[in-house]
Design a protein around this motif. Structure first.
Motif, PDB file in Angstrom:
ATOM      1  N   GLY A 419       0.381  26.098 -38.057  1.00 17.75           N
ATOM      2  CA  GLY A 419      -0.844  26.736 -38.096  1.00 17.75           C
ATOM      3  C   GLY A 419      -2.052  25.758 -38.931  1.00 17.75           C
ATOM      4  N   THR A 420      -1.459  24.716 -39.352  1.00 14.39           N
ATOM      5  CA  THR A 420      -2.177  23.785 -40.208  1.00 14.39           C
ATOM      6  C   THR A 420      -2.577  22.727 -39.508  1.00 14.39           C
ATOM      7  OG1 THR A 420      -0.176  22.707 -41.350  1.00 14.39           O
ATOM      8  CG2 THR A 420      -1.657  24.616 -42.434  1.00 14.39           C
ATOM      9  N   VAL A 421      -2.154  22.356 -38.073  1.00 17.18           N
ATOM     10  CA  VAL A 421      -2.303  21.351 -37.260  1.00 17.18           C
ATOM     11  C   VAL A 421      -3.870  21.056 -37.164  1.00 17.18           C
ATOM     12  CG1 VAL A 421      -2.690  22.820 -35.140  1.00 17.18           C
ATOM     13  CG2 VAL A 421      -1.863  20.510 -34.798  1.00 17.18           C
ATOM     14  N   ASN A 422      -4.022  19.646 -37.185  1.00 10.63           N
ATOM     15  CA  ASN A 422      -5.597  19.143 -36.994  1.00 10.63           C
ATOM     16  C   ASN A 422      -5.967  19.378 -35.582  1.00 10.63           C
ATOM     17  OD1 ASN A 422      -7.913  17.305 -36.682  1.00 10.63           O
ATOM     18  ND2 ASN A 422      -7.643  17.070 -38.884  1.00 10.63           N
ATOM     19  N   ILE A 423      -6.705  20.200 -35.225  1.00  6.93           N
ATOM     20  CA  ILE A 423      -7.199  20.198 -33.831  1.00  6.93           C
ATOM     21  C   ILE A 423      -7.877  19.076 -33.221  1.00  6.93           C
ATOM     22  CG2 ILE A 423      -8.453  21.791 -32.190  1.00  6.93           C
ATOM     23  CD1 ILE A 423      -7.833  24.074 -33.802  1.00  6.93           C
ATOM     24  N   GLY A 424      -9.006  18.335 -33.968  1.00  8.74           N
ATOM     25  CA  GLY A 424      -9.512  17.335 -33.600  1.00  8.74           C
ATOM     26  C   GLY A 424      -8.391  16.141 -33.592  1.00  8.74           C
ATOM     27  N   ASP A 425      -7.744  16.163 -34.142  1.00 10.36           N
ATOM     28  CA  ASP A 425      -6.613  14.744 -34.186  1.00 10.36           C
ATOM     29  C   ASP A 425      -5.698  15.013 -32.963  1.00 10.36           C
ATOM     30  OD1 ASP A 425      -7.770  13.612 -36.159  1.00 10.36           O
ATOM     31  OD2 ASP A 425      -6.127  14.181 -37.620  1.00 10.36           O
ATOM     32  N   PHE A 426      -5.352  16.256 -32.795  1.00  9.13           N
ATOM     33  CA  PHE A 426      -4.345  16.558 -31.699  1.00  9.13           C
ATOM     34  C   PHE A 426      -5.021  16.456 -30.421  1.00  9.13           C
ATOM     35  CE2 PHE A 426      -3.288  19.838 -28.274  1.00  9.13           C
ATOM     36  CZ  PHE A 426      -1.981  19.305 -28.051  1.00  9.13           C
ATOM     37  N   ARG A 427      -6.415  16.652 -30.186  1.00  4.61           N
ATOM     38  CA  ARG A 427      -7.039  16.572 -28.764  1.00  4.61           C
ATOM     39  C   ARG A 427      -7.451  15.064 -28.519  1.00  4.61           C
ATOM     40  NH1 ARG A 427     -11.231  21.693 -28.404  1.00  4.61           N
ATOM     41  NH2 ARG A 427      -9.508  23.293 -28.495  1.00  4.61           N
TER      42      ARG A 427
END
Length: 546
Positions: A419-427
């Protein structure tokens, strides 16, 4: 004459500082009750009449009162009752001398005063000290209530509530032992803070006595006994243990009100008409938000897409909708809600007879699909990140452009485990394979979310092989690393199309674009299937159970 503003701030922190559904429901009810009932009663007792109130809704209130002394008295009474009934809730109360000020100028001046109050922040206890025991529910506040003083605190809280009700009484305390067992035995905590205590009491002993408070009162008028509340969010995990969390928020509300006042300045009785406009506007916004959601849920129920649980409605009012639904239906709920809300607000804008200048109100939202056990505050934080992405896309789309009506946007993300994944970095790793955020309505420059959802539904209806979709993704992803593979990968993709049945072939050719294939060259693969990751990620959460 003084103009006063009361704003409940950090609402989401108050509601979502725990994953306990009962606590969340109690927190949401308390804020609704205090805003819709208690604040109005306090104003009435202090001589603030109906004509003096600009609005009281969605945790906010603006009103006129006689003088500074009355304003200070109202402030003290509101703070006291919030502290008694909803400890740890945050208020920003400000007031200005509005004598001789035109209403629009006074409101601008008041807004600045309110920002000063907000910028001061709120004090917080340092819980890292070794002698402070943290609340076993929220971990945000120190423990003050334990099993041995539970009944004492319960009776004091309910007595306080009863004394405020005057001619009414809470119906029962028969569930006190059930609550005590729930907190200290079933949940296994040694102590809790007054804030979580109040939320538990509100959810278990008080909420059902006030059926006309909040969104559920409107909801139950439509659905009556069809709705069955859940005991845990895990009951919504109808699709591979995933739930959906949506958070939609209004766009351009401040811009709309700022531009609206220009239509009243210098007009006969302009101030009186503007005050009436503000009152009607706040009511209209709230009605359209709640009404749009109810209409969408009614449609989905008639289409047999909702079971008896429907959803969990955490914040619905003003221009906000924050709710939980099964993972396989949340995108459709959010999309339809935003379409309906945008349409209603566009019609409202037209009835105002204001000059079309693109300041119409829309809704932009973020949707998270995640494991049912993901902590609620993570779901909220991540949905807020996506909502901000959607609003940013809206701003960039219309920046320096003259349009009659603007459009809302939606962003989404499926989170498998963290749940703590960094969406910006992932994308960053898939930036050329996604087209999020999507537009809610048709636009030349942006992809429409309905088109994506319809594509996925069509692929599933044709039993399109998922392994081929994954292969298309791999072919696209590979050329990001090795552009020299473009033609080789393109030929491989074409070869798979030849082996598809006629329905599936038409779907893929329509998606890719026959023109692109007929003019194929080494850059073709870079230009097609740019939303392949969007399709794959949402594939299991759109269009039923296939």
């Amino acid at each position: 004459m003084y103009l006063v503003s009361v704003e409940t701030v950090k609402i989401k922190d108050f509601i979502f500082n725990t994953n306990k559904l009962k606590t969340i429901r109690g927190a949401s009810f308390l804020l609704d009750y205090l805003n819709q009932v208690v604040v109005k009663d306090i104003l009435n007792k202090n001589g603030v009449g109906k004509d003096d109130i600009l609005y009281v809704a969605a945790g906010n209130a603006k009103f006129y009162c006689k003088d500074k002394e009355v304003a200070k008295k109202i402030e003290a009474e509101i703070k006291e009752v919030y502290n008694n009934f909803a400890p740890d809730s945050k208020l920003a109360i400000s007031y200005i001398d509005a004598k001789g000020e035109e209403v629009w100028d006074a409101m601008d001046k008041l807004a600045k005063a309110t920002n000063v109050v907000k910028n001061k922040g709120f004090s917080k206890i340092n819980l890292d000290l070794p002698f402070i025991e943290k609340c076993g529910i929220c971990c945000d506040n120190p423990v003050q209530i334990k099993k041995e003083n539970f009944n004492e605190n319960l009776e004091s809280y309910v007595k306080n509530f009863d004394s405020y009700l005057e001619n009414e009484k809470l119906k029962t305390l028969n569930d006190r032992y059930k609550i005590e067992y729930q907190i200290f035995d079933k949940d296994g905590v040694s102590g809790i803070c007054p804030s979580c205590f109040a939320k538990y009491i509100a959810a278990n002993l008080i909420k059902d006595d006030f059926q006309e408070i909040g969104f559920y009162s409107d909801f139950k008028k439509e659905f009556k006994d069809e709705f069955k509340p859940v005991d845990s969010l895990e009951e919504y995990k109808l699709k591979k243990s995933f739930i959906g969390f949506m958070y939609s928020d209004g766009d351009s509300v401040g811009e709309f009100l700022k531009n609206a006042k220009e239509n009243f300045k210098g007009k006969d009785k302009g101030e009186d008409k503007y005050k009436e406009f503000i009152k009607n506007f706040s009511q209209t916004l709230d009605i359209h938000t709640k009404g749009s959601l109810i209409e969408v849920l009614k449609e989905l129920r008639e289409e047999n897409k909702l079971d008896e649980h429907f959803g969990e409605f955490l914040i619905v009012g003003g221009d906000d909708v924050c709710a939980v639904f099964p993972g396989h239906i949340v995108m459709e709920v959010s999309t339809r809600f935003q379409e309906r809300f945008n349409s209603k607000m566009k019609d409202y804008y037209k009835t105002c007879n204001f000059k079309n200048n693109g300041s119409n109100i829309t809704s932009s939202g973020g949707v998270i699909i995640a494991k049912a056990k993901t902590p609620m505050y993570y779901l909220f934080d991540q949905s807020l990140t996506l909502q901000k992405n959607a609003k940013k896309k809206r701003y960039e789309t219309y920046e320096n452009k003259n349009v009659d009506f603007k459009n809302g946007f939606i962003d989404f993300q499926v989170i498998g485990s963290e749940g703590t994944v960094n969406i910006g970095d992932f994308r960053k790793g898939v930036k050329n394979l996604i087209q999020r955020p999507y537009s809610i309505e048709d636009m030349d420059s942006c992809k429409k979310i309905d088109n994506l959802l319809q594509l996925i539904e069509s692929l599933k209806a044709s039993n399109f092989p998922k392994n081929k979709l994954r292969m298309y993704y791999d072919l696209k992803a590979e050329i990001e690393k090795n552009p020299n593979k473009s033609m080789e990968n393109l030929f491989e993709l074409i070869n798979t199309i030849v082996k598809l049945d006629s329905e599936q072939k038409e779907l893929i050719l329509s998606w890719i674009g026959k023109k692109n294939l007929s003019n194929s060259h080494e850059d073709t693969l870079k230009e097609i299937l740019n939303n392949i990751f969007d399709v794959i990620e949402l594939y299991d959460f759109v269009g039923g159970s296939k």
